[in-house]
Design a protein around this motif. Sequence first.
Motif, PDB file in Angstrom:
ATOM      1  N   HIS A   1       0.841  -1.202   0.000  1.00 25.23           N
ATOM      2  CA  HIS A   1       0.000   0.000   0.000  1.00 25.23           C
ATOM      3  C   HIS A   1       0.870   1.244   0.000  1.00 25.23           C
ATOM      4  N   ILE A   2       0.436   2.257  -0.762  1.00 28.67           N
ATOM      5  CA  ILE A   2       1.060   3.576  -0.741  1.00 28.67           C
ATOM      6  C   ILE A   2      -0.049   4.593  -0.498  1.00 28.67           C
ATOM      7  N   SER A   3       0.082   5.364   0.554  1.00 28.43           N
ATOM      8  CA  SER A   3      -0.953   6.340   0.890  1.00 28.43           C
ATOM      9  C   SER A   3      -1.059   7.401  -0.199  1.00 28.43           C
ATOM     10  N   ARG A   4      -2.265   7.862  -0.429  1.00 29.53           N
ATOM     11  CA  ARG A   4      -2.491   8.955  -1.380  1.00 29.53           C
ATOM     12  C   ARG A   4      -2.688  10.284  -0.661  1.00 29.53           C
ATOM     13  N   ASP A   5      -2.455  10.296   0.633  1.00 32.36           N
ATOM     14  CA  ASP A   5      -2.608  11.520   1.423  1.00 32.36           C
ATOM     15  C   ASP A   5      -1.295  11.781   2.153  1.00 32.36           C
ATOM     16  N   ALA A   6      -0.622  12.888   1.831  1.00 33.74           N
ATOM     17  CA  ALA A   6       0.686  13.174   2.419  1.00 33.74           C
ATOM     18  C   ALA A   6       0.562  13.592   3.879  1.00 33.74           C
ATOM     19  N   THR A   7       1.592  13.233   4.652  1.00 37.18           N
ATOM     20  CA  THR A   7       1.687  13.729   6.029  1.00 37.18           C
ATOM     21  C   THR A   7       1.932  15.229   5.972  1.00 37.18           C
ATOM     22  N   SER A   8       1.101  16.003   6.639  1.00 34.16           N
ATOM     23  CA  SER A   8       1.148  17.464   6.493  1.00 34.16           C
ATOM     24  C   SER A   8       2.470  18.056   6.957  1.00 34.16           C
ATOM     25  N   ALA A   9       3.080  17.490   7.981  1.00 39.07           N
ATOM     26  CA  ALA A   9       4.306  18.070   8.534  1.00 39.07           C
ATOM     27  C   ALA A   9       5.515  17.826   7.650  1.00 39.07           C
ATOM     28  N   THR A  10       5.578  16.663   6.988  1.00 38.19           N
ATOM     29  CA  THR A  10       6.776  16.294   6.227  1.00 38.19           C
ATOM     30  C   THR A  10       6.556  16.196   4.726  1.00 38.19           C
ATOM     31  N   ARG A  11       5.310  16.227   4.283  1.00 33.10           N
ATOM     32  CA  ARG A  11       4.983  16.060   2.863  1.00 33.10           C
ATOM     33  C   ARG A  11       5.524  14.738   2.327  1.00 33.10           C
ATOM     34  N   THR A  12       5.405  13.699   3.125  1.00 33.33           N
ATOM     35  CA  THR A  12       5.800  12.364   2.705  1.00 33.33           C
ATOM     36  C   THR A  12       4.577  11.455   2.735  1.00 33.33           C
ATOM     37  N   PHE A  13       4.697  10.292   2.077  1.00 35.33           N
ATOM     38  CA  PHE A  13       3.564   9.393   1.907  1.00 35.33           C
ATOM     39  C   PHE A  13       3.872   8.042   2.557  1.00 35.33           C
ATOM     40  N   ARG A  14       2.936   7.544   3.331  1.00 37.29           N
ATOM     41  CA  ARG A  14       3.114   6.275   4.040  1.00 37.29           C
ATOM     42  C   ARG A  14       3.182   5.104   3.059  1.00 37.29           C
ATOM     43  N   VAL A  15       4.092   4.201   3.335  1.00 38.69           N
ATOM     44  CA  VAL A  15       4.285   3.007   2.505  1.00 38.69           C
ATOM     45  C   VAL A  15       4.258   1.784   3.406  1.00 38.69           C
ATOM     46  N   GLU A  16       3.562   0.729   2.969  1.00 34.10           N
ATOM     47  CA  GLU A  16       3.530  -0.537   3.688  1.00 34.10           C
ATOM     48  C   GLU A  16       4.109  -1.631   2.798  1.00 34.10           C
ATOM     49  N   VAL A  17       5.060  -2.376   3.339  1.00 34.17           N
ATOM     50  CA  VAL A  17       5.661  -3.513   2.633  1.00 34.17           C
ATOM     51  C   VAL A  17       5.304  -4.781   3.397  1.00 34.17           C
ATOM     52  N   ALA A  18       4.690  -5.734   2.703  1.00 32.92           N
ATOM     53  CA  ALA A  18       4.314  -7.005   3.324  1.00 32.92           C
ATOM     54  C   ALA A  18       5.458  -8.000   3.198  1.00 32.92           C
ATOM     55  N   ILE A  19       5.834  -8.634   4.332  1.00 33.32           N
ATOM     56  CA  ILE A  19       6.944  -9.582   4.375  1.00 33.32           C
ATOM     57  C   ILE A  19       6.420 -10.924   4.889  1.00 33.32           C
ATOM     58  N   PRO A  20       6.615 -12.011   4.140  1.00 30.82           N
ATOM     59  CA  PRO A  20       6.197 -13.325   4.653  1.00 30.82           C
ATOM     60  C   PRO A  20       6.890 -13.637   5.989  1.00 30.82           C
ATOM     61  N   ASN A  21       6.096 -14.146   6.947  1.00 24.62           N
ATOM     62  CA  ASN A  21       6.636 -14.386   8.292  1.00 24.62           C
ATOM     63  C   ASN A  21       5.906 -15.566   8.929  1.00 24.62           C
ATOM     64  N   GLU A  22       5.969 -16.696   8.239  1.00 24.12           N
ATOM     65  CA  GLU A  22       5.209 -17.862   8.682  1.00 24.12           C
ATOM     66  C   GLU A  22       5.625 -18.337  10.065  1.00 24.12           C
ATOM     67  N   ASP A  23       6.904 -18.254  10.369  1.00 22.43           N
ATOM     68  CA  ASP A  23       7.361 -18.726  11.677  1.00 22.43           C
ATOM     69  C   ASP A  23       7.271 -17.661  12.770  1.00 22.43           C
ATOM     70  N   ARG A  24       6.737 -16.487  12.406  1.00 20.66           N
ATOM     71  CA  ARG A  24       6.584 -15.360  13.358  1.00 20.66           C
ATOM     72  C   ARG A  24       7.902 -14.971  14.012  1.00 20.66           C
ATOM     73  N   SER A  25       9.008 -15.163  13.305  1.00 19.81           N
ATOM     74  CA  SER A  25      10.318 -14.845  13.879  1.00 19.81           C
ATOM     75  C   SER A  25      10.628 -13.355  13.838  1.00 19.81           C
ATOM     76  N   VAL A  26       9.928 -12.605  12.979  1.00 22.89           N
ATOM     77  CA  VAL A  26      10.143 -11.158  12.907  1.00 22.89           C
ATOM     78  C   VAL A  26       9.097 -10.475  13.777  1.00 22.89           C
ATOM     79  N   PRO A  27       9.500  -9.819  14.850  1.00 19.34           N
ATOM     80  CA  PRO A  27       8.530  -9.169  15.729  1.00 19.34           C
ATOM     81  C   PRO A  27       8.122  -7.800  15.193  1.00 19.34           C
ATOM     82  N   ALA A  28       7.105  -7.251  15.795  1.00 21.11           N
ATOM     83  CA  ALA A  28       6.679  -5.895  15.464  1.00 21.11           C
ATOM     84  C   ALA A  28       7.494  -4.890  16.270  1.00 21.11           C
TER      85      ALA A  28
END
Length: 378
Positions: free
Chosen positions: A247-274
């Motif tokens: 996902h790439i946001s279509r609404d910029a963050t007002s303070a920085t004029r940047t756009f949120r990006v989400e990258v999905a990573i396979p994690n079947e063994d749940r070894s990568v924490p949040a």
Amino acid sequence: MAKLKFHKVAAIAVFIVTAAWVATGEFSSVGSAADEAQTPAEKEPAKEAALLRTVGVVDAPRIEHARAIRISGYTDADKRAVLATRAAGIVRELPISLGDRVEAGELIVKLDAEGKEAAVETARQLLAQREAEANASRRLAERGSIPKLQLDNALSALAAARSQLESAEADLDRNIVRAPFAGVVDKVDVELGSSVQAGAPVATVLNLDPVLARGEVSERDLGYVKPGDPAQIRLVNGRELEGEIRHISRDATSATRTFRVEVAIPNEDRSVPAGMTAEITLRAEPVLATVLPRSVVTLSAEGDLGIRAVDAEDIVKFYPIDLVDDTPGGLVLGGIPEDVRVIVAGQELISEGDKVDPVEADPETIKKLVSEATGSTQ
């Protein structure tokens, strides 16, 4: 008259000879006459040749390379739910503990019913009675034994009994908390037998497959990436992962004029924490680029970053660069025309518009550039 002495006569003679030589205007004995014999047209090429600077040039190899956009970010759960009670009561069942994996709909917490189960059973019996009465009234009404109004009253009583049962079941269901999706129990806020109020949190469930890498891309780089593009993630502990832009946001963050990006990573063994710090490298569509060492990059007279090259007439040209990627082997640059020779030695001693004497760079330099462009380690 007295005779003149010999030394006086000699001095007068030398003076007369010198005056005569000066009067002739001939100074060829010191070499000036030889210079004047050359025409200006003959002297100009020799002067130009003496002023030409020698520079090392290469025909830089060109490759297809995906643009790299590096941003800072962090990992996060795909789904996160803080489960809360919908009624007050005493915790009667708590079948989960920290770290347990649960499926969607699995029981998390059950509160003491406190008579609600009896209310459900009573409503169920009443519904059965009202159904029997309604069926009997329907048969009598079909034979004309009772007025239609009596049948309507029986049907209304049946509907009220059915509604009463649904209400009792819903009230009982408020004592039960279930997992909304499959995930991992990350936090438990209550204990067996403890008292809770309506709306109190009881547990937190995370879905970590896939795990997300979140960051923000600048408005300048926004046009280069799109959902579905590949991405590389390097965690703070050095682990490297592969993912895909979700996902790439279509609404910029007002303070920085940047756009949120989400990258999905396979994690079947749940070894990568949040919550881990991550460097996210977004990969755009491959473009035609040139691999050059960092030492080649220079500044123009206006302060622009670029490279110097020579054209077919050996005239120095400046080309602003488009940084496609920064690799351990060198810079991957776009915006360099194919028909120019890049100056790799002596570029700081010349200016745009100068005529130079370009010579092919030494074999080692060329070999290094070819090795970097092809990814060879030889």
